[in-house]
Design a protein around this motif. Structure first.
Motif, PDB file in Angstrom:
ATOM      1  N   GLY A 134       0.835  -1.207   0.000  1.00  0.00           N
ATOM      2  CA  GLY A 134       0.000   0.000   0.000  1.00  0.00           C
ATOM      3  C   GLY A 134       0.860   1.243   0.000  1.00  0.00           C
ATOM      4  O   GLY A 134       2.049   1.182  -0.307  1.00  0.00           O
ATOM      5  N   ARG A 135       0.238   2.373   0.360  1.00  0.00           N
ATOM      6  CA  ARG A 135       0.956   3.644   0.344  1.00  0.00           C
ATOM      7  C   ARG A 135       1.059   4.200   1.761  1.00  0.00           C
ATOM      8  O   ARG A 135       0.202   3.938   2.604  1.00  0.00           O
ATOM      9  N   GLU A 136       2.102   4.989   1.994  1.00  0.00           N
ATOM     10  CA  GLU A 136       2.269   5.587   3.321  1.00  0.00           C
ATOM     11  C   GLU A 136       1.211   6.655   3.558  1.00  0.00           C
ATOM     12  O   GLU A 136       0.757   6.847   4.677  1.00  0.00           O
ATOM     13  N   SER A 137       0.810   7.367   2.515  1.00  0.00           N
ATOM     14  CA  SER A 137      -0.138   8.469   2.702  1.00  0.00           C
ATOM     15  C   SER A 137      -1.569   8.027   2.437  1.00  0.00           C
ATOM     16  O   SER A 137      -1.859   7.412   1.412  1.00  0.00           O
ATOM     17  N   VAL A 138      -2.472   8.388   3.377  1.00  0.00           N
ATOM     18  CA  VAL A 138      -3.895   8.084   3.145  1.00  0.00           C
ATOM     19  C   VAL A 138      -4.480   9.068   2.138  1.00  0.00           C
ATOM     20  O   VAL A 138      -5.598   8.874   1.660  1.00  0.00           O
ATOM     21  N   ASP A 139      -3.739  10.126   1.843  1.00  0.00           N
ATOM     22  CA  ASP A 139      -4.293  11.159   0.968  1.00  0.00           C
ATOM     23  C   ASP A 139      -4.067  10.900  -0.512  1.00  0.00           C
ATOM     24  O   ASP A 139      -4.462  11.693  -1.352  1.00  0.00           O
ATOM     25  N   ILE A 140      -3.438   9.777  -0.830  1.00  0.00           N
ATOM     26  CA  ILE A 140      -3.279   9.428  -2.247  1.00  0.00           C
ATOM     27  C   ILE A 140      -4.245   8.287  -2.564  1.00  0.00           C
ATOM     28  O   ILE A 140      -4.285   7.271  -1.875  1.00  0.00           O
ATOM     29  N   ILE A 141      -5.007   8.486  -3.622  1.00  0.00           N
ATOM     30  CA  ILE A 141      -6.023   7.502  -4.015  1.00  0.00           C
ATOM     31  C   ILE A 141      -5.698   7.048  -5.435  1.00  0.00           C
ATOM     32  O   ILE A 141      -5.323   7.868  -6.278  1.00  0.00           O
ATOM     33  N   LYS A 142      -5.831   5.757  -5.698  1.00  0.00           N
ATOM     34  CA  LYS A 142      -5.657   5.253  -7.065  1.00  0.00           C
ATOM     35  C   LYS A 142      -6.995   4.745  -7.551  1.00  0.00           C
ATOM     36  O   LYS A 142      -7.542   3.773  -7.025  1.00  0.00           O
TER      37      LYS A 142
END
Ligand code: MCA
Ligand code: AMP
Length: 499
Positions: free
Chosen positions: A394-402
């Motif tokens: 996953g990604r470290e930031s919750v603010d990035i959406i794919k």
């Protein structure tokens, strides 16, 4: 004439001029025609100047022969190509033109009337494709490979998208890496169904095909039925797309008659390779696609800043749920917060180094500096290595959406939604979805005496934001879940959407 210093153009100069480079709905075009048209366009862009010297030229051209002609024309005139998205509303175009400082704007006839006022308001020189494609051929500058080739806008952990600067040399290493790894040959023929303002379509499909001396069929946009027809034509050897495209192809296959299903499945077996990436490929999609097509999708991992970094093998076992190993010319490490390499089985951040890594974020020196540590680019993605293969967690930031393969910033969407007259507070999160990967979901506190529906919010937002940034889920709440510091607790919000 002297050979171009732009590696991709130089490759084309060495290719037999009558080989077919591009096929689109209007016909087929050779490498010779691509070189001639891009030369004509370069001459028109120069308009008597010797060299555009890196000036930004934005272009809005649908996926067709005109696209590489304009892109290469900009390069050959010494400019930096800034692709605009055909589906974007004028507000998004305006942001990119302003941020990139585009001096010239080129538009295809289909979009000229909508784009001209935006370009003129910003004082850009506005050119229509049809007026420049037959321009008299003039002298071209010597464009060194270290010069900026492209500025591609990507969303991140900041509100507004940033321009990722890639030079011709970087682009050529990104291409070489994929040509080697996936065995591109001149006899390959691929079908491009992806948008051309992002790297997946530009690099993996179009540029690799042109580097290889192969043929790229260009569809104006993705359509499941037409893509199946392309596969059924028996002409293709390679196909690349995002997970949502494969999910749509599965859906279309499932709604076909049994006889048609058999024919479609048989046609897939004529391709030598099918690749998937830009977002996590759900194992169920991989397995369903294998049943339908006989292909185990080759999943790979990439990023606008890097090109591709990790890939399952062309020959050898492709592990479902894994993205494989470092590609040629790419160094990859997994580290903890103290930058120590993590052992196999322990999650760490993916960091990448090598000649394929981008040069800088356009006019954002501090963001560029923050993106690197010890010469390694910090992807913000978390993975584990198991038996030598990487698995993305996953990604470290919750603010990035794919979503649908597009990376979008929750912060950018929130900033825009706050301009809505009925919205008091809002928070945007990504919520898992079998078709889109994630959906953009907005939680909103409305101002007293106001109301808001998903339809009215979407209609309002579509004027301001790209369609894939427009929330497709809405929750009206009396208040947003916040922690003691007053910060919205996004995981809790995402849980409310799931419920
Ligand atoms: C569109 N819709 C959506 C979304 N997008 N709904 C939810 N989530 C979304 N993301 C809605 C529209 O509002 C519309 O609804 C309806 O779906 C159909 O819209 P349309 O635009 O026609 O959708 P589509 O054309 O079918 O789009 C699906 C798509 C597209 C073809 C999968 O999303 C796509 O081309 N994705 C690829 C993006 C890509 O290339 N990413 C690579 C980034 P309504 O009718 O109600 O308005 S580069 C990258 O990631 C790195 C380098 C890498 O590793 O590759
Ligand atoms: P972009 O900024 O649009 O280039 O998107 C790059 C991001 O897409 C990466 O940082 C990852 O988060 C994601 N991504 C790309 N390929 C994959 C993949 N195969 N699996 C999971 N995530 C991926």
């Amino acid at each position: 004439m002297t050979e171009s210093l732009i590696p991709l153009v130089a490759r084309a100069e060495q290719t037999a001029p009558d080989r077919i480079a591009i096929a689109d709905s209007a016909g087929e075009y050779s490498y010779g025609q691509l070189l001639e048209k891009s030369h004509a366009i370069a001459s028109a862009l120069l308009a008597g100047r010797a060299d555009l010297e890196g000036r930004r030229v934005a272009f809005l051209v649908p996926s067709s022969f005109d696209y590489p002609c304009v892109q290469w024309g900009i390069w050959r005139a010494g400019g930096t190509a800034v692709p605009l998205c055909t589906m974007h509303p004028p507000a998004e175009w305006s942001y990119v033109l302003e941020d990139s400082g585009a001096e010239i704007v080129v538009a295809h006839a289909e979009f000229a009337d909508k784009l001209a006022p935006v370009a003129e308001r910003l004082g850009c020189r506005f050119l229509r494709c049809e007026d420049i494609r037959d321009h008299a051929l003039g002298a071209l500058p010597a464009v060194e490979a270290d010069r900026a080739a492209m500025l591609i806008y990507t969303s991140g952990t900041t509100s507004k998208p940033k321009g990722v600067v890639t030079t011709h040399k970087i682009l050529s290493w990104q291409i070489r890496s994929l040509i080697e790894a996936w065995g591109w040959v001149p006899d390959d023929r691929t079908l491009l169904v992806l948008p051309l303002h992002h790297l997946h379509g530009i690099l993996n499909v179009l540029s690799c095909a042109l580097w290889a001396g192969a043929t790229c069929e260009m569809a104006p946009r993705f359509d499941a039925e037409e893509t199946w027809a392309g596969i059924q034509s028996g002409r293709l050897t390679l196909f690349m797309a995002v997970p949502t495209v494969y999910a749509r192809l599965v859906k279309a296959w499932e709604s076909a008659s049994p006889g048609k299903q058999q024919a479609l499945s048989a046609a897939c077996r004529k391709l030598r390779l099918m690749v998937c990436g830009s977002a996590a490929l759900p194992v169920v999609t991989l397995e369903r696609w294998r049943e339908i097509s006989g292909h185990t999708l080759l999943e790979r991992y990439g990023m606008t800043e890097l090109g591709m970094a990790l890939s399952n093998p062309l020959n050898g076992a492709r592990l479902p749920g894994f993205v494989g190993q470092a590609l040629p010319y790419v160094e990859v490490r997994l580290v903890d917060e103290t930058l120590n390499a993590v052992p196999d089985g322990t999650p760490g951040q993916i960091q990448v180094k090598g000649p394929t890594v981008f040069r800088e974020y356009w006019q954002r020196p501090s963001e560029t500096e923050k993106a690197f540590v010890e010469g390694w680019f910090k992807t913000g993605d978390v993975a584990v290595r198991e038996n030598g293969s990487f698995r993305i967690l996953g990604r470290e930031s919750v603010d990035i959406i794919k979503t649908g393969g597009y990376k979008v910033s929750a912060l950018e969407i929130e900033d825009e939604l706050r301009n809505h007259e009925a919205i008091e507070q809002c928070a945007v999160v990504g919520v898992e979805d079998p078709e889109w990967g994630e959906r953009v979901a907005a939680a909103v506190v409305v101002k007293e005496g106001n109301s808001l529906s998903l339809d009215t919010l979407r209609a309002w937002a579509k004027e301001r934001l790209a369609i894939y940034k427009v929330p497709s889920r809405l929750l009206i709440l009396p208040e947003l879940p916040r922690n003691a510091m007053g910060k919205v607790v996004k995981p809790e919000l995402a849980q409310q959407f799931r419920a």
